[in-house]
Scaffold this active site. Structure first.
Site, PDB file in Angstrom:
ATOM      1  N   PRO A 106       6.942   7.616  24.297  1.00 28.92           N
ATOM      2  CA  PRO A 106       5.513   7.774  24.621  1.00 28.92           C
ATOM      3  C   PRO A 106       4.941   6.448  25.133  1.00 28.92           C
ATOM      4  O   PRO A 106       4.751   5.508  24.359  1.00 28.92           O
ATOM      5  CB  PRO A 106       4.884   8.160  23.277  1.00 28.92           C
ATOM      6  CG  PRO A 106       5.795   7.566  22.258  1.00 28.92           C
ATOM      7  CD  PRO A 106       7.179   7.590  22.840  1.00 28.92           C
TER       8      PRO A 106
ATOM      9  N   ASP B  95       5.440   0.870  24.868  1.00 31.71           N
ATOM     10  CA  ASP B  95       5.822   1.924  23.934  1.00 31.71           C
ATOM     11  C   ASP B  95       4.675   2.059  22.931  1.00 31.71           C
ATOM     12  O   ASP B  95       4.435   1.151  22.128  1.00 31.71           O
ATOM     13  CB  ASP B  95       7.125   1.522  23.232  1.00 31.71           C
ATOM     14  CG  ASP B  95       7.610   2.568  22.224  1.00 31.71           C
ATOM     15  OD1 ASP B  95       6.831   3.478  21.872  1.00 31.71           O
ATOM     16  OD2 ASP B  95       8.778   2.457  21.783  1.00 31.71           O
ATOM     17  N   HIS B  96       3.970   3.204  22.979  1.00 37.03           N
ATOM     18  CA  HIS B  96       2.775   3.355  22.154  1.00 37.03           C
ATOM     19  C   HIS B  96       3.088   3.460  20.666  1.00 37.03           C
ATOM     20  O   HIS B  96       2.188   3.358  19.824  1.00 37.03           O
ATOM     21  CB  HIS B  96       1.987   4.595  22.605  1.00 37.03           C
ATOM     22  CG  HIS B  96       0.503   4.454  22.417  1.00 37.03           C
ATOM     23  ND1 HIS B  96      -0.054   3.722  21.400  1.00 37.03           N
ATOM     24  CD2 HIS B  96      -0.542   4.943  23.139  1.00 37.03           C
ATOM     25  CE1 HIS B  96      -1.363   3.771  21.481  1.00 37.03           C
ATOM     26  NE2 HIS B  96      -1.698   4.503  22.529  1.00 37.03           N
ATOM     27  N   ARG B  97       4.353   3.656  20.312  1.00 36.35           N
ATOM     28  CA  ARG B  97       4.706   3.700  18.895  1.00 36.35           C
ATOM     29  C   ARG B  97       4.596   2.318  18.260  1.00 36.35           C
ATOM     30  O   ARG B  97       4.392   2.189  17.044  1.00 36.35           O
ATOM     31  CB  ARG B  97       6.133   4.236  18.725  1.00 36.35           C
ATOM     32  CG  ARG B  97       6.311   5.675  19.162  1.00 36.35           C
ATOM     33  CD  ARG B  97       7.777   6.071  19.149  1.00 36.35           C
ATOM     34  NE  ARG B  97       8.561   5.307  20.119  1.00 36.35           N
ATOM     35  CZ  ARG B  97       9.872   5.455  20.312  1.00 36.35           C
ATOM     36  NH1 ARG B  97      10.546   6.345  19.579  1.00 36.35           N
ATOM     37  NH2 ARG B  97      10.506   4.732  21.204  1.00 36.35           N
TER      38      ARG B  97
END
Length: 441
Positions: A240, A412-414
């Protein structure tokens, strides 16, 4: 890596082999490597010929202890795949993983086993009076288009492999520039070959100005490096990601670059150093998601990987390790060395697989903005576009002209949130706009 390609056998059946002597060249995902014999003896049989592929650990050749055992080993050896009698259109670039010895069937000596990716053809590209002529696929295509005899050239690549630049030099045309980051200098197109590039004879076609891996009407299989890049890009789709852009005024950076350019410092080295120094203040942007997706991983060092486009297709990311702690002049020298060895596929695995943050620079091609795909295993990649004069409004309403460039950060949105990315870009811009001279301290 799960398989490899045999680029070239350096020995032929019946030849004596010393312990530690190179027997063949194999191509891994990213590099060409020699495979050495673990035993003294004689090469009895080649099971996987040049251009053939084999899974890691599979037997690709047999070595026996004595000359008397050769005939028996050959009789019991598996049939070599019949892939190699066609006219060899190309001798692929090669690189290989660590060879794994395997016992020779019904022979006392172990076999040379090694990974081997992608297809080539025949046990060698072309033949010359002195033996084999090894050339990259692009070099072969250019030679065919320009009417250059590969057998008359001396290659500048590993093991004397002929590169596209060797063909262009032989024809008196300008050499291509390495497309680093994707290139450390201005873009230079290969000359289209107008002025007298084909002396008389058979009206040869001009060299293409743009890059192509095949001719009209052809279907060209992906090479090993391209397949590796393809797998990584597909894997990236599962991450994501989000993107944040920023406009940076580069007037001071451009002026500083002009001061240090004569000392061998490239703009890529300056950008990598600026990114690394800023990452030291924003460790979250240097972090990544663990392989199982259950944790955030914080690397012990700041290793800036820079995208380099390869002549035969695909990308590789040479790594400037501990870039924040390395002075700019040493960093620039190291970068020049990495680029040279990346182009000839001589990088070691830790020189292209240990990046913690990636930089992709297309500024030398004049693009005004682009987005980059996040490489697996990292948390962010910065896409850097070209710097160009722009009319800028001051806070007091005045107007002036300043050099500006667009950068886009893919995250990386995590691991990285919007505020983290924005703060990183703000500090990077402040460093470049107000104090680029500090990069030399």
């Amino acid at each position: 890596m799960t398989e490899g390609k045999v680029v070239e056998w350096l020995k032929k059946p019946g030849d004596r082999v010393a312990r530690g002597e190179s027997v063949l060249v194999v191509e891994s995902d990213k590099a060409d490597m020699d495979v050495e014999s673990f035993q003294e003896g004689f090469l009895a049989a080649v099971i996987v010929g040049a251009g053939g592929t084999a899974p890691v650990g599979e037997t690709i050749g047999l070595i026996v202890e004595t000359e008397a055992e050769i005939a028996e080993a050959q009789a019991k050896a598996p049939q070599a795949p019949a892939a190699a009698a066609a006219p060899a259109p190309a001798a692929a670039p090669a690189a290989a993983p660590t060879p794994t010895p395997a016992p020779a069937p019904a022979v006392a000596a172990p076999a040379v086993a090694a990974p081997a990716p992608v297809p080539v053809a025949v046990s060698a590209p072309a033949s010359s009076a002195s033996g084999r002529v090894v050339a990259s696929p692009r070099a072969k295509k250019l030679a065919a288009q320009l009417g250059v005899d590969l057998g008359a050239l001396r290659g500048s690549g590993p093991h004397g492999r002929i590169q596209a630049d060797d063909v262009l030099t032989a024809k008196g045309q300008p050499n291509t520039v390495p497309w680093v980051a994707e290139g450390p200098g201005p873009a230079v197109a290969v000359a289209a070959g107008g002025n007298g590039a084909g002396s008389g004879g058979n009206g040869t076609s001009p060299a293409p100005a743009g890059n192509a891996f095949g001719r009209p009407g052809e279907t060209v299989p992906f090479n090993t490096l391209q397949n590796a890049v393809n797998r990584n890009m597909v894997a990236s789709l599962a991450v994501p990601t989000f993107r944040v852009g920023y406009t940076i005024t580069t007037t001071k950076l451009d002026a500083f670059y002009r001061q240090v350019k004569s000392k061998g410092v490239t703009m890529t080295a300056l950008l990598a150093k600026a990114v690394a120094v800023t990452l030291a203040r924003h460790p979250q942007v240097n972090a990544a998601t663990s392989a199982d997706g259950s944790a955030m991983v914080y690397p012990a060092a700041i290793n800036v990987a820079v995208a380099v486009a390869m002549e035969d297709g695909g990308l590789i990311t040479p790594v400037l390790a501990s870039a924040d702690k390395t002075d700019i002049y040493a960093l620039a020298r190291h970068w020049t060395d990495l680029v040279a060895r990346a182009r000839s596929k001589q990088l070691q695995p830790d020189e292209y697989s240990t990046g913690t943050f990636t930089l992709s620079n297309l500024g030398m091609f004049g693009v005004d903005r682009f987005d980059a795909i996040l490489p697996p295993g990292t948390g962010a990649i910065l896409a850097v576009a070209g710097s160009r004069p722009t009319v800028v409004a001051g806070k007091d309403g005045s107007m002036r002209v300043a050099n500006q460039m667009q950068v886009n950060l893919t995250c990386d949105h995590r691991v990285i949130y919007g505020a983290d990315a924005a703060a990183f870009l703000k500090d990077l811009a402040q460093l470049i706009e107000t104090n680029p001279e500090s990069l030399a301290l």
